[in-house]
Design a protein around this motif. Structure first.
Motif, short mmCIF file in Angstrom:
data_model
loop_
_atom_site.label_atom_id
_atom_site.label_comp_id
_atom_site.label_asym_id
_atom_site.label_seq_id
_atom_site.Cartn_x
_atom_site.Cartn_y
_atom_site.Cartn_z
N THR A 36 2.01 13.33 -7.42
CA THR A 36 1.67 11.93 -7.40
C THR A 36 2.45 11.08 -6.99
OG1 THR A 36 2.85 12.35 -9.45
CG2 THR A 36 0.69 12.84 -9.82
N ASP A 37 2.18 9.77 -6.72
CA ASP A 37 2.83 8.63 -6.26
C ASP A 37 2.33 7.39 -6.68
OD1 ASP A 37 4.96 7.72 -4.67
OD2 ASP A 37 3.75 7.75 -2.72
N ASP A 38 3.50 6.40 -7.03
CA ASP A 38 3.15 5.07 -7.32
C ASP A 38 3.43 4.43 -5.82
OD1 ASP A 38 5.87 5.64 -7.09
OD2 ASP A 38 6.44 4.18 -8.54
N LEU A 39 2.14 3.90 -5.44
CA LEU A 39 2.11 3.24 -4.12
C LEU A 39 2.66 1.42 -4.40
CD1 LEU A 39 -1.37 4.60 -2.88
CD2 LEU A 39 1.05 5.21 -2.20
N MET A 43 -1.32 0.02 -7.97
CA MET A 43 -2.05 1.07 -7.37
C MET A 43 -1.14 2.60 -7.55
SD MET A 43 -2.87 -0.14 -3.64
CE MET A 43 -3.82 1.08 -3.19
N SER A 45 -1.76 7.00 -6.85
CA SER A 45 -2.42 8.05 -6.05
C SER A 45 -1.70 9.36 -6.53
CB SER A 45 -2.31 7.93 -4.74
OG SER A 45 -0.86 8.44 -4.10
N THR A 47 -2.30 13.44 -4.31
CA THR A 47 -2.44 14.16 -3.17
C THR A 47 -2.68 15.60 -3.47
OG1 THR A 47 -1.13 12.62 -1.87
CG2 THR A 47 -1.73 14.77 -0.80
N ARG A 72 -12.20 9.82 -9.86
CA ARG A 72 -12.18 10.10 -8.53
C ARG A 72 -12.77 11.74 -8.36
NH1 ARG A 72 -12.39 5.50 -8.65
NH2 ARG A 72 -10.92 3.90 -7.56
N ASN A 83 -6.23 13.05 -0.70
CA ASN A 83 -5.40 12.02 -1.04
C ASN A 83 -6.37 11.01 -1.90
OD1 ASN A 83 -3.28 10.40 -1.61
ND2 ASN A 83 -3.30 9.24 0.16
N LEU A 84 -6.18 10.90 -3.21
CA LEU A 84 -7.12 9.99 -4.07
C LEU A 84 -6.40 9.03 -4.52
CD1 LEU A 84 -8.64 13.08 -6.14
CD2 LEU A 84 -9.59 11.95 -4.06
N VAL A 85 -6.78 7.64 -4.28
CA VAL A 85 -6.09 6.53 -4.55
C VAL A 85 -6.97 5.41 -5.51
CG1 VAL A 85 -5.09 4.54 -3.70
CG2 VAL A 85 -4.89 6.46 -2.21
N HIS A 87 -7.00 1.53 -7.63
CA HIS A 87 -6.47 0.21 -7.69
C HIS A 87 -6.63 -0.40 -9.03
CE1 HIS A 87 -6.28 -3.98 -7.09
NE2 HIS A 87 -5.01 -3.81 -6.51
#
Length: 103
Positions: A36-39, A43, A45, A47, A72, A83-85, A87
């Motif tokens: 997981t990531d905080d863009l 936003m 995401s 992966t 998603r 990669n699922l993003v 917003h």
């Protein structure tokens, strides 16, 4: 005292971008790895990577407070990465992710 204030002021931007991410996963025997990531403040995401030998279908639900949850989907062949993003319209305070993968 000035050194202490300068050190504190330098650390404030590091904490401003991060928000907690809760992940609830149901892998159902699949060999899927995830990150997981905080863009951005609005936003997030995830992966996904299929490390197994058979295709996998994954569904991810992102939830952020009062906004409607966003779904998603990804179908992953063996060795494939997705990669699922998402917003959101508002700044994320706490991101909740539900991951479900089926063979």
């Amino acid at each position: 005292m000035k050194n202490l204030l300068c050190a504190f002021a330098a650390l404030v931007p590091l904490t401003a971008w991060a928000y907690p991410i809760d992940l609830d996963r149901q892998l159902n025997g699949t060999e899927v790895t995830y990150v997981t990531d905080d863009l951005d403040p609005s936003m997030g995401s995830i992966t996904l990577r299929n490390d197994g030998q058979s295709p996998v279908a994954c569904s991810v639900i992102f939830a952020n407070g009062p906004e409607a949850p966003k779904r998603r989907r990804a179908s992953l062949a063996p060795g494939e990465t997705a990669n699922l993003v998402v917003h959101f319209n508002r700044t994320i305070i706490k991101l909740r992710i539900e991951l479900e993968c089926t063979p």
